[in-house]
Structures are given as structure tokens and as C-alpha cells.
Motif scaffolding. Structure first.
Motif, PDB file in Angstrom:
ATOM      1  N   GLU A  74       0.700  -1.452  -0.083  1.00  0.00           N
ATOM      2  CA  GLU A  74      -0.050  -0.097   0.174  1.00  0.00           C
ATOM      3  C   GLU A  74       1.026   1.122   0.107  1.00  0.00           C
ATOM      4  N   ARG A  75       2.092   1.190   0.658  1.00  0.00           N
ATOM      5  CA  ARG A  75       2.860   2.623   0.658  1.00  0.00           C
ATOM      6  C   ARG A  75       3.776   2.695  -0.368  1.00  0.00           C
ATOM      7  N   VAL A  76       3.895   1.505  -1.093  1.00  0.00           N
ATOM      8  CA  VAL A  76       4.644   1.625  -2.452  1.00  0.00           C
ATOM      9  C   VAL A  76       3.538   2.278  -3.544  1.00  0.00           C
ATOM     10  N   ALA A  77       2.183   1.863  -3.445  1.00  0.00           N
ATOM     11  CA  ALA A  77       1.202   2.232  -4.251  1.00  0.00           C
ATOM     12  C   ALA A  77       1.142   3.989  -3.837  1.00  0.00           C
ATOM     13  N   ALA A  78       1.047   4.098  -2.826  1.00  0.00           N
ATOM     14  CA  ALA A  78       1.035   5.470  -2.260  1.00  0.00           C
ATOM     15  C   ALA A  78       1.910   6.436  -2.873  1.00  0.00           C
ATOM     16  N   SER A  79       3.091   5.750  -2.637  1.00  0.00           N
ATOM     17  CA  SER A  79       4.500   6.685  -3.309  1.00  0.00           C
ATOM     18  C   SER A  79       4.403   6.644  -4.686  1.00  0.00           C
ATOM     19  N   ALA A  80       3.864   5.915  -5.306  1.00  0.00           N
ATOM     20  CA  ALA A  80       3.904   6.031  -6.852  1.00  0.00           C
ATOM     21  C   ALA A  80       2.728   7.139  -7.294  1.00  0.00           C
ATOM     22  N   LEU A  81       1.830   7.144  -6.579  1.00  0.00           N
ATOM     23  CA  LEU A  81       0.627   8.156  -6.773  1.00  0.00           C
ATOM     24  C   LEU A  81       1.416   9.700  -6.473  1.00  0.00           C
ATOM     25  N   ALA A  82       1.970   9.612  -5.162  1.00  0.00           N
ATOM     26  CA  ALA A  82       2.763  10.806  -4.876  1.00  0.00           C
ATOM     27  C   ALA A  82       3.796  11.280  -5.882  1.00  0.00           C
ATOM     28  N   VAL A  83       4.383  10.505  -6.645  1.00  0.00           N
ATOM     29  CA  VAL A  83       5.375  10.926  -7.540  1.00  0.00           C
ATOM     30  C   VAL A  83       4.703  11.602  -8.781  1.00  0.00           C
ATOM     31  N   VAL A  84       3.566  10.745  -9.057  1.00  0.00           N
ATOM     32  CA  VAL A  84       2.681  11.263 -10.240  1.00  0.00           C
ATOM     33  C   VAL A  84       2.367  12.722  -9.861  1.00  0.00           C
ATOM     34  N   VAL A  85       1.631  13.000  -8.618  1.00  0.00           N
ATOM     35  CA  VAL A  85       1.133  14.306  -8.151  1.00  0.00           C
ATOM     36  C   VAL A  85       2.168  15.326  -8.347  1.00  0.00           C
ATOM     37  N   ALA A  86       3.677  14.831  -7.699  1.00  0.00           N
ATOM     38  CA  ALA A  86       4.770  15.688  -7.995  1.00  0.00           C
ATOM     39  C   ALA A  86       4.965  15.887  -9.383  1.00  0.00           C
ATOM     40  N   GLY A  87       4.993  15.312 -10.140  1.00  0.00           N
ATOM     41  CA  GLY A  87       4.993  15.568 -11.553  1.00  0.00           C
ATOM     42  C   GLY A  87       4.061  16.642 -12.122  1.00  0.00           C
ATOM     43  N   TYR A  88       2.887  16.594 -11.684  1.00  0.00           N
ATOM     44  CA  TYR A  88       1.961  17.504 -12.210  1.00  0.00           C
ATOM     45  C   TYR A  88       2.303  18.788 -11.598  1.00  0.00           C
ATOM     46  N   GLY A  89       2.657  18.523 -10.341  1.00  0.00           N
ATOM     47  CA  GLY A  89       2.983  19.923  -9.705  1.00  0.00           C
ATOM     48  C   GLY A  89       4.182  20.587 -10.191  1.00  0.00           C
ATOM     49  N   LEU A  90       5.223  20.094 -10.358  1.00  0.00           N
ATOM     50  CA  LEU A  90       6.354  20.636 -11.138  1.00  0.00           C
ATOM     51  C   LEU A  90       5.974  21.089 -12.434  1.00  0.00           C
ATOM     52  N   GLY A  91       5.377  20.323 -13.239  1.00  0.00           N
ATOM     53  CA  GLY A  91       5.015  20.857 -14.758  1.00  0.00           C
ATOM     54  C   GLY A  91       3.922  22.166 -14.707  1.00  0.00           C
ATOM     55  N   TYR A  92       3.036  22.067 -13.515  1.00  0.00           N
ATOM     56  CA  TYR A  92       2.463  23.145 -13.606  1.00  0.00           C
ATOM     57  C   TYR A  92       2.910  24.460 -12.959  1.00  0.00           C
ATOM     58  N   LEU A  93       3.878  24.258 -12.195  1.00  0.00           N
ATOM     59  CA  LEU A  93       4.895  25.212 -11.769  1.00  0.00           C
ATOM     60  C   LEU A  93       5.534  26.059 -12.935  1.00  0.00           C
ATOM     61  N   ALA A  94       6.007  25.199 -13.627  1.00  0.00           N
ATOM     62  CA  ALA A  94       7.006  25.722 -14.906  1.00  0.00           C
ATOM     63  C   ALA A  94       6.172  26.471 -15.707  1.00  0.00           C
ATOM     64  N   ALA A  95       4.655  25.718 -15.908  1.00  0.00           N
ATOM     65  CA  ALA A  95       3.750  26.528 -16.885  1.00  0.00           C
ATOM     66  C   ALA A  95       3.360  27.958 -16.207  1.00  0.00           C
ATOM     67  N   LEU A  96       3.345  28.030 -15.003  1.00  0.00           N
ATOM     68  CA  LEU A  96       2.899  29.490 -14.329  1.00  0.00           C
ATOM     69  C   LEU A  96       4.109  30.602 -14.875  1.00  0.00           C
ATOM     70  N   GLY A  97       5.377  30.150 -15.069  1.00  0.00           N
ATOM     71  CA  GLY A  97       6.302  31.108 -15.277  1.00  0.00           C
ATOM     72  C   GLY A  97       6.133  31.383 -16.821  1.00  0.00           C
ATOM     73  N   LEU A  98       5.479  30.939 -17.533  1.00  0.00           N
ATOM     74  CA  LEU A  98       5.301  31.296 -19.247  1.00  0.00           C
ATOM     75  C   LEU A  98       4.207  32.397 -19.300  1.00  0.00           C
TER      76      LEU A  98
END
Length: 342
Positions: A62-86
Motif C-alpha cells: 500500500e505504501r509503494v502504491a501511495a508513493s507511486a501516486l505521490a510521484v505522479v502528483v509531484a510531476g503534475y505539480g512541477l509541470g504546473y509550476l513551470a507553466a506558471l512561469g510562462l
């Protein structure tokens, strides 16, 4: 993490598939941009919480699955943060981030179903490493999950544990092999000598100096879990337990009173055994067991004639109620000779 996922959905709705379909209102635009800045923060908090939990208790599927989901959310977050700078091009950049993350999720799903990323194997390696390093006890090992939920990796982990020469671990593995259900397996850890010690420390026998009838302590220790004895725990600083089990020959009392049992509630019998009732024996069904437990629980309040007797009654209010229900409620067969509670 759920808040971050909901934010990703709301941001994507505002951006839509192109600038023509996108929301143009000032409030919606500012809200979406604010959420884009918030998603990385939420992802960071989720990763931090998971890191703390994994550091304390190791990996589980369950923690492996939660970690995978957290990585996906972090990917979205970093991408959105970069998009804001445009600046004004943030909507187009956000759509490209969404497409890239969708492809990343598909790749992760393929990897998740391949032998290269086995959550069960990761969990087994982590739990065994913690145990071998002395960071986890035998009681903290997820043995039931390894046998029933973690597949082949769990079975291999149990084989590895079975090869270790440790008495406590061998006993726990034997309990795992014979347990018919999870509750029985977890309850088995609370039986044996430690459970008997807890019971004898929590319950005082009356009259003073009385001995436990043969087999009674073992059965009560098996029927009463540690939380059940919490109310009978000995007072701070030592001393006898706050619950009393009163032993009396009720048939002798019956002969003296013409066949009745005044002020007595017959809860236990001196000769008893577990299992179906044999010839000449009676068994207490659930209804009689409940009535016996309530009768024993109320005896302390009715017996107030004299300090010593009243004290015994007060102790019995906990002891009889706690002990009678579990023993009789499981349809223990009892004989008709004389151990009771007054």
C-alpha cells in the motif's frame, strides 16, 4: 494527496482543450493559477508524510502504491509550476503537461504490472531487513499479510524467516500455520504465559489464599484479550487487581438454604471443559450467558451489608461481568458441581 488530485482536475477543467473552450473569467483564471502554485506544496507534504511512515514502519504494498501516486502528483505539480512561469501562455503549457503526464502514467502502469516493479517483493525485502537489523520485533512482522496477501514474494519471505533459529519466531510461524483466520492468529499472540500473568495480576481470588481451579485461568486468558482486562489493571504502585473472582461451593449453600441461592449468582462451575456438552452436563447458551454476566456484574451493588462483604461485592462487579460472558457465551460445557460467584 486527494486534495492535490482534485486540484489537478479543477485546473484542467479551466484550461480545457484549447483557448476557445477555456474559461475566461477573472475569478476562475486566478483560482486556477493559485491552485497550480498549490499543487507542488501538497505533493511535497504527501511525500514527506510517506517518508516518515516508511522510515518508521518500512515498506508495504500500500505504501509503494501511495508513493507511486505521490510521484505522479509531484510531476503534475512541477509541470504546473513551470507553466506558471510562462505568463500568458500558461494554458497551452498546462495542456502539454497534462499530455506528458498521461503518457507517464501509462508507462508507470505497464511497469507496475511487470516483474521489474513488484510492490510485494519491495515490501518483503523491507520488512525482513528491518527485522534482521533489530528495528522490528517478531510481533511487528506482517506475517499474516506475507502468507495471504503478498503472493509468491511473501511465501519466499516466510521460507527465509523459517530458516532462522529463533524460538519466538518459530512459535509465531507455527501459530500462523495453524490459525484458521486473521483474528485467531492475532489473538494467539496474546495467549500463553504472558496472558496468564496479566490475568492473575488483574484479578484477585476470594476468599484470600484460594487457588485458581485447574484450567480456568488458561481458558479465561484465551477468551479475554489484553484490552478486556484494562479495567481490572492493578492500581499504580502495585497491589492486587481491582477485579475479584469469588469461589464458593454453591451446592453446600443450596443445602443450607433449602435449595435456593440467595444473593448468589451462579456463573462458573468447578468442573468444566471446552467443547460440546456430554451426558449429565449442561451448557450455557448466549441468552443464559448474557444473563449470568449481568447478574454477576450487579452483585456488588446489592451486597452492602458490612465493609468486608461490600468490598468483595464491588470487586465482583468487574470480575464476574468480565469473566462470565466470554466463558459462557462461547457455549462452554459445564458440569453440575459447585464453583460459583456470590
Amino acid at each position: 494527496m486527494a486534495t492535490a488530485i482534485a486540484a489537478i482536475g479543477l485546473i484542467s477543467i479551466v484550461a480545457d482543450e484549447d483557448d476557445v473552450e477555456a474559461a475566461q473569467g477573472l475569478i476562475l483564471t486566478l483560482s486556477a493559477r493559485g491552485l497550480m502554485a498549490l499543487v507542488p506544496v501538497l505533493a511535497g507534504l504527501a511525500i514527506w508524510a510517506l517518508a516518515l511512515r516508511i522510515g518508521q514502519y518500512g515498506w508495504t504494498p500500500e505504501r509503494v502504491a501511495a508513493s507511486a501516486l505521490a510521484v505522479v502528483v509531484a510531476g503534475y505539480g512541477l509541470g504546473y509550476l513551470a507553466a506558471l512561469g510562462l505568463g500568458g501562455r500558461w494554458r497551452a503549457a498546462l495542456r502539454r503537461v497534462n499530455v506528458a503526464m498521461a503518457l507517464a502514467i501509462l508507462a508507470l502502469a505497464v511497469l507496475w504490472l511487470s516483474p521489474g516493479l513488484s510492490p510485494e517483493a519491495i515490501a518483503v525485502r523491507s520488512q525482513l531487513a528491518r527485522f534482521e537489523a533489530g528495528r522490528a520485533t517478531v510481533a511487528q512482522l506482517p506475517l499474516w499479510e506475507m502468507k495471504h496477501d503478498w503472493g509468491l514474494a511473501g511465501q519466499r519471505g516466510l521460507e527465509r524467516l523459517g530458516a532462522r533459529d529463533e524460538a519466538a519466531l518459530a512459535e509465531r510461524l507455527q501459530q500462523l500455520a495453524t490459525a484458521e483466520g486473521r483474528w485467531q492468529f492475532e489473538h494467539a499472540a496474546e495467549t500463553g504465559a504472558p496472558a496468564l500473568d496479566r490475568l492473575r495480576a488483574a484479578v484477585t481470588l476470594w476468599p484470600a489464599g484460594a487457588a485458581w481451579p485447574e484450567g480456568l485461568a488458561e481458558t479465561l486468558a484465551g477468551d479475554l484479550r489484553a484490552p478486556d482486562l484494562g479495567g481490572c489493571a492493578a492500581a499504580a504502585g502495585g497491589g492486587s487487581g481491582r477485579c475479584a473472582l469469588v469461589l464458593a461451593d454453591l451446592f453446600a449453600a443450596s443445602a443450607r438454604t433449602g435449595g435456593g441461592f440467595p444473593e448468589c449468582g451462579r456463573v462458573f462451575q468447578r468442573r468444566w471443559r471446552a467443547g460440546p456438552a456430554a451426558a449429565g452436563e449442561r451448557r450455557l447458551g448466549p441468552g443464559r450467558a448474557d444473563r449470568a454476566g449481568r447478574q454477576g456484574h450487579g452483585l456488588g451493588g446489592r451486597d452492602d451489608r458490612g465493609a468486608a462483604r461490600g468490598g468483595a461485592g464491588d470487586g465482583l462487579g468487574d470480575g464476574a461481568g468480565a469473566a462470565a460472558g466470554p466463558l459462557a457465551g462461547r457455549h462452554r460445557a459445564v458440569t453440575a458441581s459447585g464453583l460459583g460467584v456470590c
